[in-house]
Scaffold this motif. Structure first.
Motif, PDB file in Angstrom:
ATOM      1  N   ARG A  34      64.769  35.269  15.044  1.00  0.00           N
ATOM      2  CA  ARG A  34      63.554  34.463  15.263  1.00  0.00           C
ATOM      3  C   ARG A  34      63.360  34.199  16.749  1.00  0.00           C
ATOM      4  O   ARG A  34      62.261  34.259  17.285  1.00  0.00           O
ATOM      5  N   LYS A  45      51.547  36.788  25.013  1.00  0.00           N
ATOM      6  CA  LYS A  45      50.612  35.687  25.273  1.00  0.00           C
ATOM      7  C   LYS A  45      50.139  35.719  26.722  1.00  0.00           C
ATOM      8  O   LYS A  45      50.746  36.394  27.552  1.00  0.00           O
ATOM      9  N   ARG A  53      51.363  25.982  20.667  1.00  0.00           N
ATOM     10  CA  ARG A  53      50.153  26.187  19.863  1.00  0.00           C
ATOM     11  C   ARG A  53      50.245  25.259  18.660  1.00  0.00           C
ATOM     12  O   ARG A  53      50.757  25.636  17.602  1.00  0.00           O
ATOM     13  N   GLU A  57      51.570  25.651  14.659  1.00  0.00           N
ATOM     14  CA  GLU A  57      52.759  24.914  14.204  1.00  0.00           C
ATOM     15  C   GLU A  57      52.465  24.164  12.909  1.00  0.00           C
ATOM     16  O   GLU A  57      53.228  24.231  11.943  1.00  0.00           O
ATOM     17  N   GLN A  92      60.245  30.532  25.929  1.00  0.00           N
ATOM     18  CA  GLN A  92      59.035  31.059  26.574  1.00  0.00           C
ATOM     19  C   GLN A  92      58.774  30.359  27.907  1.00  0.00           C
ATOM     20  O   GLN A  92      58.377  30.959  28.876  1.00  0.00           O
TER      21      GLN A  92
HETATM   22  O1  LIG Z   1      53.313  31.488  17.477  1.00  0.00           O
HETATM   23  C1  LIG Z   1      53.547  31.272  18.665  1.00  0.00           C
HETATM   24  O2  LIG Z   1      52.667  31.386  19.543  1.00  0.00           O
HETATM   25  C2  LIG Z   1      54.885  30.859  19.103  1.00  0.00           C
HETATM   26  O3  LIG Z   1      55.094  30.652  20.289  1.00  0.00           O
HETATM   27  C3  LIG Z   1      55.948  30.651  18.089  1.00  0.00           C
HETATM   28  C4  LIG Z   1      56.142  29.217  17.669  1.00  0.00           C
HETATM   29  C5  LIG Z   1      57.272  29.211  16.593  1.00  0.00           C
HETATM   30  O4  LIG Z   1      58.420  28.960  16.957  1.00  0.00           O
HETATM   31  O5  LIG Z   1      56.967  29.548  15.448  1.00  0.00           O
HETATM   32  C6  LIG Z   1      56.552  28.411  18.849  1.00  0.00           C
HETATM   33  C7  LIG Z   1      55.648  27.690  19.576  1.00  0.00           C
HETATM   34  C8  LIG Z   1      54.243  27.550  19.198  1.00  0.00           C
HETATM   35  O6  LIG Z   1      53.806  26.262  19.409  1.00  0.00           O
HETATM   36  C9  LIG Z   1      53.980  27.996  17.828  1.00  0.00           C
HETATM   37  C10 LIG Z   1      54.880  28.685  17.104  1.00  0.00           C
END
Ligand SMILES: O=C(O)C(=O)C[C@]1(C(=O)O)C=C[C@@H](O)C=C1
Length: 271
Positions: A34, A45, A53, A57, A92
């Protein structure tokens, strides 16, 4: 029975622990997979900006809670995935959280932020919500602000500051804690210099100048379902059912009904 000695052949306790060890091994490998996806996300991104995001979430957590088999309770699902999401975000980009205010109960506000952002996130506290917003505005790529809920009693009337120019790039991206009835106000806001993304069943907050008390009528005329939740003359804070984007023409239309300086603060959704 003494369960502290060395395991013996066929010992039931030992058999259970071996099952646990096997599951842990699988979990470790899945957690690593993961996390590896965070690297892919980071390169896919937009290179600049916060990796958070909130809408994604919330949508993901809702699904996980709905699908969780017994005896997994939703609180545990949330706790585990908040840790995984926190690790993913951190991989990230390191994001600092600044908690501001919470006069009546600052430790509670800090606790709400800690539960959401995870145990390894750097969280600091400043006395006033405006100071937290200022830090987030000055560090748009690496800082988010957590403030008390604006309409909550005893938090001080800090929210009119949100109409100030210096905070215009900040958006409400979450209401904390995530878990809670959509009909009840959250305890805290998360503001960040990133657009709010939609999760479904969102609530939007707007701020405006409404010296002639025309806001309610203007909402109706513009086709928005909402109500006034706080007032600090001449500013008004409006809560709208549904997602309203920053450039939504319905928000712009409010000006033609006598409400001025309308700003969409952003949206949040609860689980
Ligand atoms: O989907 C994303 O854009 C991610 O960065 C992954 C993830 C996750 O861990 O699932 C992590 C941070 C975001 O806020 C949303 C989801």
């Amino acid at each position: 029975m003494n369960d502290l000695g060395p395991p013996t052949e066929g010992d039931p306790l030992d058999l259970i622990r071996r099952d646990i060890d096997g599951i842990d091994k699988t979990l470790l490998s899945l957690f690593a997979q993961r996390l590896q996806l965070a690297d892919k996300l980071a390169t896919t991104k937009a290179p600049q900006g916060l990796p958070i995001r909130s809408g994604r979430e919330v949508a993901m957590l809702r699904r996980l809670i709905a699908e969780a088999p017994a005896p997994l309770e939703r609180e545990l699902v949330l706790e585990l995935w908040r840790a995984l999401i926190g690790a993913n975000v951190r991989r990230q980009r390191v994001v600092d959280v600044i908690v501001g205010g919470g006069r009546a109960d600052p430790t509670r506000l800090f606790d709400v932020a800690r539960r959401h952002f995870g145990s390894r996130t750097r969280i600091s506290h400043v006395a006033e919500p405006q100071a937290a917003l200022q830090k987030a505005a000055e560090n748009p790529q690496s800082c988010v602000a957590v403030t008390p809920w604006p309409a909550a009693p005893g938090v001080g009337s800090w929210w009119p500051a949100l109409s100030e120019r210096r905070f215009h790039d900040l958006h409400l991206i979450a209401g904390l804690p995530l878990l809670g009835p959509a009909t009840e106000d959250p305890e805290a806001c998360v503001f960040a210099a990133t657009p709010t993304d939609q999760a479904g069943n969102d609530i939007t907050l707007l701020i405006a100048f409404d010296q002639h008390h025309r806001a309610q009528r203007a909402l109706n005329e513009a086709g928005l379902t909402g109500k006034e939740v706080a007032r600090s003359e001449p500013r008004v804070l409006l809560r709208i059912e549904g997602f309203v984007a920053v450039n939504d023409p319905r928000a712009g239309a409010l000006t033609s009904y006598g409400v001025e300086g309308v700003r969409v603060l952003g949206s949040y959704a609860r689980i």
